[in-house]
Design a protein around this motif. Structure first.
Motif, PDB file in Angstrom:
ATOM      1  N   ASN A  58     -30.756 -48.543 -56.893  1.00 20.88           N
ATOM      2  CA  ASN A  58     -31.134 -47.165 -57.159  1.00 20.88           C
ATOM      3  C   ASN A  58     -29.844 -46.386 -57.374  1.00 20.88           C
ATOM      4  O   ASN A  58     -29.039 -46.227 -56.457  1.00 20.88           O
ATOM      5  CB  ASN A  58     -31.925 -46.608 -55.970  1.00 20.88           C
ATOM      6  CG  ASN A  58     -32.361 -45.181 -56.184  1.00 20.88           C
ATOM      7  OD1 ASN A  58     -31.644 -44.367 -56.749  1.00 20.88           O
ATOM      8  ND2 ASN A  58     -33.548 -44.882 -55.718  1.00 20.88           N
ATOM      9  N   ASN A  59     -29.624 -45.919 -58.593  1.00 16.17           N
ATOM     10  CA  ASN A  59     -28.359 -45.283 -58.942  1.00 16.17           C
ATOM     11  C   ASN A  59     -28.102 -44.020 -58.122  1.00 16.17           C
ATOM     12  O   ASN A  59     -26.975 -43.785 -57.707  1.00 16.17           O
ATOM     13  CB  ASN A  59     -28.322 -44.972 -60.442  1.00 16.17           C
ATOM     14  CG  ASN A  59     -26.907 -44.791 -60.949  1.00 16.17           C
ATOM     15  OD1 ASN A  59     -26.003 -45.508 -60.550  1.00 16.17           O
ATOM     16  ND2 ASN A  59     -26.720 -43.811 -61.823  1.00 16.17           N
ATOM     17  N   GLU A  60     -29.119 -43.218 -57.863  1.00 15.60           N
ATOM     18  CA  GLU A  60     -28.932 -41.984 -57.093  1.00 15.60           C
ATOM     19  C   GLU A  60     -28.482 -42.293 -55.676  1.00 15.60           C
ATOM     20  O   GLU A  60     -27.598 -41.625 -55.134  1.00 15.60           O
ATOM     21  CB  GLU A  60     -30.223 -41.164 -57.078  1.00 15.60           C
ATOM     22  CG  GLU A  60     -30.582 -40.583 -58.424  1.00 15.60           C
ATOM     23  CD  GLU A  60     -31.944 -39.899 -58.420  1.00 15.60           C
ATOM     24  OE1 GLU A  60     -32.536 -39.728 -57.340  1.00 15.60           O
ATOM     25  OE2 GLU A  60     -32.405 -39.535 -59.508  1.00 15.60           O
ATOM     26  N   GLU A  61     -29.087 -43.316 -55.061  1.00 12.45           N
ATOM     27  CA  GLU A  61     -28.703 -43.693 -53.703  1.00 12.45           C
ATOM     28  C   GLU A  61     -27.323 -44.334 -53.685  1.00 12.45           C
ATOM     29  O   GLU A  61     -26.552 -44.151 -52.748  1.00 12.45           O
ATOM     30  CB  GLU A  61     -29.752 -44.616 -53.091  1.00 12.45           C
ATOM     31  CG  GLU A  61     -31.059 -43.895 -52.839  1.00 12.45           C
ATOM     32  CD  GLU A  61     -32.157 -44.820 -52.337  1.00 12.45           C
ATOM     33  OE1 GLU A  61     -31.886 -46.016 -52.081  1.00 12.45           O
ATOM     34  OE2 GLU A  61     -33.289 -44.335 -52.198  1.00 12.45           O
ATOM     35  N   ILE A  89     -24.880 -43.530 -55.635  1.00  9.68           N
ATOM     36  CA  ILE A  89     -23.940 -42.410 -55.746  1.00  9.68           C
ATOM     37  C   ILE A  89     -23.705 -41.777 -54.378  1.00  9.68           C
ATOM     38  O   ILE A  89     -22.566 -41.473 -54.009  1.00  9.68           O
ATOM     39  CB  ILE A  89     -24.461 -41.361 -56.757  1.00  9.68           C
ATOM     40  CG1 ILE A  89     -24.454 -41.950 -58.172  1.00  9.68           C
ATOM     41  CG2 ILE A  89     -23.647 -40.078 -56.694  1.00  9.68           C
ATOM     42  CD1 ILE A  89     -25.214 -41.121 -59.193  1.00  9.68           C
ATOM     43  N   SER A 145     -21.553 -38.515 -61.406  1.00  8.95           N
ATOM     44  CA  SER A 145     -22.443 -37.574 -62.087  1.00  8.95           C
ATOM     45  C   SER A 145     -23.754 -38.231 -62.513  1.00  8.95           C
ATOM     46  O   SER A 145     -24.688 -37.557 -62.921  1.00  8.95           O
ATOM     47  CB  SER A 145     -21.753 -36.983 -63.320  1.00  8.95           C
ATOM     48  OG  SER A 145     -21.610 -37.974 -64.329  1.00  8.95           O
ATOM     49  N   GLY A 146     -23.816 -39.568 -62.436  1.00  5.14           N
ATOM     50  CA  GLY A 146     -25.020 -40.276 -62.853  1.00  5.14           C
ATOM     51  C   GLY A 146     -25.036 -40.637 -64.326  1.00  5.14           C
ATOM     52  O   GLY A 146     -25.985 -41.229 -64.815  1.00  5.14           O
ATOM     53  N   LYS A 171     -23.722 -46.167 -64.862  1.00  3.93           N
ATOM     54  CA  LYS A 171     -24.000 -46.993 -63.691  1.00  3.93           C
ATOM     55  C   LYS A 171     -22.758 -47.811 -63.387  1.00  3.93           C
ATOM     56  O   LYS A 171     -21.981 -48.133 -64.284  1.00  3.93           O
ATOM     57  CB  LYS A 171     -25.188 -47.927 -63.964  1.00  3.93           C
ATOM     58  CG  LYS A 171     -26.485 -47.179 -64.112  1.00  3.93           C
ATOM     59  CD  LYS A 171     -27.636 -48.130 -64.287  1.00  3.93           C
ATOM     60  CE  LYS A 171     -28.928 -47.337 -64.371  1.00  3.93           C
ATOM     61  NZ  LYS A 171     -30.089 -48.209 -64.495  1.00  3.93           N
TER      62      LYS A 171
END
Length: 129
Positions: free
Chosen positions: A3-6, A8, A41-42, A45
């Motif tokens: 999960n990219n947000e997690e 980060i 910044s998202g 990846k």
């Protein structure tokens, strides 16, 4: 898949834990400052190379924790931010030097790195002897 947000959030925890700025963190792991900026910044990846550079430069970061949030960080500190609830309690691990077979380190045949892989998919990377 991570999960990219997690990811980060966990990467930012690592940066904050070591008191680094994004640019000094990039310098320490050997990537361009824009790489860190784009990941945080998202926009991008993280690549496998990026993750391996983080693990190599910061030994208290565990792969499984960084990618999935399971495990511990920092791995060798009393203050750990995430713990897997069903993690088995085992006896204290032996020091790495006791686990290394007695090998001749003559000439150019010295040990550079030892990687221990666990059945749960985690691993430990030892580079300092």
């Amino acid at each position: 898949m991570i999960n990219n947000e997690e990811f980060i959030i966990r990467l930012q925890k690592v940066i904050d834990f070591y008191g680094e700025s994004a640019s000094s963190f990039a310098e320490k792991i050997g990537v361009q400052r824009s790489s860190i900026s784009h990941i945080l910044s998202g926009r991008n990846k993280p690549s496998l190379d990026f993750v391996l550079k983080v693990l190599s430069s910061f030994p208290d970061v565990e792969l499984y924790w960084l990618l999935n949030g399971k495990g511990t960080f920092p791995s060798s500190s009393e203050k750990q931010t995430t713990v897997t609830p069903d993690a088995p309690i085992s006896e204290a691990p032996k020091p790495v030097k006791e686990m290394i077979p007695q090998v001749s380190n003559s000439g150019d045949r010295s040990i550079e790195r030892i990687v221990i892989f666990y059945k749960d998919g985690t691993f430990k990377n030892f580079e300092q002897f």
